[in-house]
Scaffold this motif. Structure first.
Motif, PDB file in Angstrom:
ATOM      1  N   LEU A 227       4.232  -6.551  -1.276  1.00 36.43           N
ATOM      2  CA  LEU A 227       3.098  -7.477  -1.312  1.00 36.43           C
ATOM      3  C   LEU A 227       2.407  -7.426  -2.661  1.00 36.43           C
ATOM      4  O   LEU A 227       2.048  -8.463  -3.234  1.00 36.43           O
ATOM      5  CB  LEU A 227       2.113  -7.137  -0.197  1.00 36.43           C
ATOM      6  CG  LEU A 227       0.876  -8.038  -0.105  1.00 36.43           C
ATOM      7  CD1 LEU A 227       1.269  -9.485   0.177  1.00 36.43           C
ATOM      8  CD2 LEU A 227      -0.085  -7.528   0.969  1.00 36.43           C
ATOM      9  N   LEU A 261       2.605 -13.521   4.971  1.00 37.27           N
ATOM     10  CA  LEU A 261       1.958 -12.882   3.827  1.00 37.27           C
ATOM     11  C   LEU A 261       2.688 -13.131   2.513  1.00 37.27           C
ATOM     12  O   LEU A 261       2.115 -12.931   1.442  1.00 37.27           O
ATOM     13  CB  LEU A 261       1.838 -11.374   4.073  1.00 37.27           C
ATOM     14  CG  LEU A 261       1.122 -10.971   5.369  1.00 37.27           C
ATOM     15  CD1 LEU A 261       1.026  -9.457   5.477  1.00 37.27           C
ATOM     16  CD2 LEU A 261      -0.256 -11.610   5.455  1.00 37.27           C
ATOM     17  N   GLY A 272      -1.835 -13.328   2.458  1.00 31.20           N
ATOM     18  CA  GLY A 272      -1.414 -12.040   1.925  1.00 31.20           C
ATOM     19  C   GLY A 272      -2.455 -11.431   1.005  1.00 31.20           C
ATOM     20  O   GLY A 272      -2.724 -10.224   1.057  1.00 31.20           O
TER      21      GLY A 272
END
Length: 347
Positions: A227, A261, A272
């Motif tokens: 991420l 995300l 996200g």
């Protein structure tokens, strides 16, 4: 004791699937701040907000601890103990407060590292040094580095240590294993070493809370790095330094995409970014409690003492860096940059 050749290559843990060996030491990352800055950012009022106080003091304390792994004196102390190469010093030095433990508890506590990377280091390193010897090397190297970097700041060091040690003494370490293990160590003699000890306990206390926030948000050690790579840091500056294979990285990306995300190109979606920001805010809230024992004047005095010490210590660090630590600037109150799991709480 066995020689280092019994552990493996100089660069733990070996290779990731793309054929790139795990680097000798972490390279610089890029600081970036997805989401909105915290209230009070860059202003005196921010120090009165408990969450902002926690983040501001993290930014000031982290350089005092980070010399443990990056300063030349610290690296030499690990080398002198037989820990050749950055990662041997890092894993032995940081895990030593836990005792002669194996890879599973360390993987859990450090959070962001691939299990295979930790397993290449531990328990094999305990055939090279005892935890006690690793602790001695860590303390000696950090102390030597800070005595050089903080030369001329004797009064500030003494007073800052005097303010911080009662905070450390009164810490609630429930659920914070690395903080508890470090606090259980004897407070070293000498003002520089006492300051370093306090900074180390407090940064691990915050880091333990950061891991709890990540787990509560449903992230594992690889997912949060994927991420972060989708938000602002290059994959090449995260994946190799945490030992994740390409297959593990892709699988984590698929899980994040299924949660909305990540977008199809691997970038962080608005959701996200919000999820990551929520983790940072939860980390700040969890780190705020220790500072509530200091009144506003003591917190302000501590900040003023730590600013020049942090700036001087930062000379041993790289900016930008994979810890997410902001570069020293001005009064160092603009500290909204996020942490990188596994290094934001650690080097």
């Amino acid at each position: 004791m066995a020689g280092n050749r019994d552990i493996g290559s100089e660069t733990l843990p070996g290779k990731v699937e793309r054929g790139t060996e795990v680097p000798d030491e972490p390279a610089a990352g890029r600081e970036a701040t997805p989401g909105e800055p915290p209230k009070g950012r860059g202003s005196g009022e921010g120090m009165e907000d408990p969450s902002h106080t926690a983040r501001a003091l993290w930014a000031l304390l982290e350089p005092l601890h980070a010399v443990t792994y990056f300063a030349p004196e610290a690296r030499q102390a690990f080398e002198d103990a037989g820990l050749h190469g950055f990662w041997r010093g890092y894993f032995a030095g940081r895990a030593a407060p836990l005792g002669e433990t194996g890879p599973e508890p360390v993987t859990a506590a450090f959070f962001g590292f691939a299990p295979a990377m930790v397993a290449r280091a531990l328990p094999g390193l305990w055939a090279v040094v005892t935890p006690g010897r690793a602790l001695e090397a860590r303390r000696t190297g950090a102390g030597a580095a800070l005595r050089r970097l903080l030369s001329g700041y004797g009064r500030e060091v003494e007073e800052a240590a005097g303010l911080l040690l009662p905070v450390v003494r009164d810490l609630d370490c429930a659920g914070r294993v690395l903080a508890a293990a470090n606090r259980a160590l004897p407070v070293p003699p000498g003002p520089v070493e006492r300051l370093w000890h306090a900074a180390t306990v407090l940064r691990e206390h915050r880091g333990d809370g950061h891991v709890a926030a990540l787990v509560a948000a449903g992230f594992d050690g690889c997912e949060i790095l994927v991420l972060r790579a989708g938000a602002d840091l290059p994959r090449a500056e995260l994946q190799p330094y945490r030992g994740w294979s390409d297959d593990a990285w892709r699988a984590a990306g698929r899980r994040l995409a299924a949660r909305g995300l990540l977008d199809p190109r691997g970038g962080a979606t608005a959701e996200g970014l919000r999820a990551h920001r929520a983790v940072e805010e939860a980390t700040d809230r969890a780190a705020a409690r220790p500072w509530q024992g200091l009144d506003a004047s003591a917190r302000d005095r501590l900040r003023r003492l730590l600013v020049p010490l942090a700036r001087a210590s930062a000379a041993a660090l790289r900016f930008p860096n994979p810890m997410g630590l902001p570069a020293p600037a001005g009064e160092m109150t603009d500290v909204s940059g996020p942490q990188v799991p596994g290094s934001g709480r650690s080097a």
